[in-house]
Design a protein around this motif. Structure first.
Motif, mmCIF file in Angstrom:
data_model
loop_
_atom_site.group_PDB
_atom_site.id
_atom_site.type_symbol
_atom_site.label_atom_id
_atom_site.label_comp_id
_atom_site.label_asym_id
_atom_site.label_seq_id
_atom_site.Cartn_x
_atom_site.Cartn_y
_atom_site.Cartn_z
ATOM 1 N N HIS A 1 44.978 -11.276 23.848
ATOM 2 C CA HIS A 1 46.331 -11.414 24.380
ATOM 3 C C HIS A 1 47.211 -12.124 23.355
ATOM 4 O O HIS A 1 46.718 -12.741 22.416
ATOM 5 C CB HIS A 1 46.321 -12.222 25.683
ATOM 6 C CG HIS A 1 45.791 -13.613 25.518
ATOM 7 N ND1 HIS A 1 44.438 -13.883 25.413
ATOM 8 C CD2 HIS A 1 46.407 -14.829 25.425
ATOM 9 C CE1 HIS A 1 44.251 -15.180 25.268
ATOM 10 N NE2 HIS A 1 45.421 -15.781 25.255
ATOM 11 N N GLN B 1 54.341 -11.795 27.310
ATOM 12 C CA GLN B 1 54.235 -10.990 26.104
ATOM 13 C C GLN B 1 55.503 -11.153 25.262
ATOM 14 O O GLN B 1 56.602 -11.297 25.793
ATOM 15 C CB GLN B 1 54.011 -9.511 26.419
ATOM 16 C CG GLN B 1 55.155 -8.830 27.137
ATOM 17 C CD GLN B 1 54.817 -7.397 27.539
ATOM 18 O OE1 GLN B 1 53.654 -7.006 27.594
ATOM 19 N NE2 GLN B 1 55.825 -6.603 27.825
ATOM 20 N N PHE C 1 52.318 -6.133 23.696
ATOM 21 C CA PHE C 1 53.501 -6.720 23.087
ATOM 22 C C PHE C 1 54.626 -5.697 23.164
ATOM 23 O O PHE C 1 54.394 -4.495 23.330
ATOM 24 C CB PHE C 1 53.240 -7.113 21.625
ATOM 25 C CG PHE C 1 52.856 -5.954 20.734
ATOM 26 C CD1 PHE C 1 53.776 -5.351 19.898
ATOM 27 C CD2 PHE C 1 51.554 -5.451 20.740
ATOM 28 C CE1 PHE C 1 53.429 -4.285 19.092
ATOM 29 C CE2 PHE C 1 51.191 -4.379 19.928
ATOM 30 C CZ PHE C 1 52.127 -3.791 19.112
#
Length: 250
Positions: free
Chosen positions: A70, A195, A241
């Motif tokens: 992540h 994100q 992202f």
């Protein structure tokens, strides 16, 4: 990872966290043309993202028990210990840390009530900030109302609603500055997450290149009025992202 006082409450660093930082580095440097610099905070090397001669983020090694790969966004705070207590009182929890990072400062990773992870960072000393690569952050969550409450109590952020035409999308504000977005996930089974968004010249070409490098498109590039052309991608390791070509008028 140094910043100036005006960045308190704002995002100042972004880090892709995975079990294989080298693989992540290969993907992103090819995708965005980033340079890298190696920092030695201790026994292990830490590879930083460099663009235009300024560092903007890095590639971190996941600890045992960490979430799947992540992007971790870091918010500058004035007092780390007080921020941790505020998060606990607001229904969040300390997920990891605090960590002493030598001359860099102290870091703690928090989980909000919906289990989205965010990092808080108290620098050791002042220094120049960095802008221009990561231009936006976004929280996708199962409970936008509770997330709004939580981050308001922890960081003092306020929110503004962009209106029905934007699907209830909200903006987190630090003072007078909009610093992040807040959206409700379409499916409660999806994992809430923060994100970052990276500024690119051509979202369509970037998406095509990401696919060639083993990534996938979760949201194909699309135009958003008064915002720009955006897309959401997933790297080969599974970290998500966003990319954006901002509308010059936004």
């Amino acid at each position: 990872m140094s910043t100036v006082a005006s960045t308190i409450g704002k995002f100042v660093w972004h880090e892709q966290v995975s079990s294989d930082p080298g693989q992540a580095q290969d993907f992103y440097t090819q995708l965005f043309g980033w340079d890298t610099e190696v920092f030695k905070p201790g026994e292990a090397d830490y590879t930083m993202i460099s663009s235009g001669g300024v560092t903007h983020g890095g590639f971190g090694k996941a600890m045992e028990g960490a979430p799947p790969p992540h992007w971790l966004s870091h918010v500058r705070v004035e007092n780390l210990d007080e921020t941790i207590e505020k998060a606990k009182q607001a229904g969040g929890e300390l997920a990891a840390g605090p960590f002493e990072m030598g001359e860099v400062g102290r870091i703690a990773i928090l989980a909000d009530p919906q289990k989205a992870y965010i990092s808080t960072y108290q620098p050791e000393r002042e220094g120049p900030g960095s802008e221009g690569v990561f231009v936006w952050d976004e929280l996708a969550t199962t409970d936008s109302d509770d997330a709004q409450r939580f981050y308001g109590e922890v960081f003092g952020w306020t929110t503004s609603d962009m209106g029905a035409e934007y699907g209830g999308y909200r903006i987190f504000n630090c003072g007078e500055t909009g610093i992040a977005g807040l959206m409700t996930l379409p499916d409660d089974s999806m994992q809430p997450r923060w994100q970052p968004y990276v500024a690119v010249a051509d979202p369509d070409a970037t998406t095509a290149k990401a696919k060639e490098l083993g990534g996938t498109a979760l949201v194909e590039p699309m135009d958003v009025p008064q915002v720009g052309r955006i897309g959401v991608l997933r790297d080969p390791q599974g970290a998500t992202f966003g990319i954006i070509k901002p509308d010059p008028a936004s």
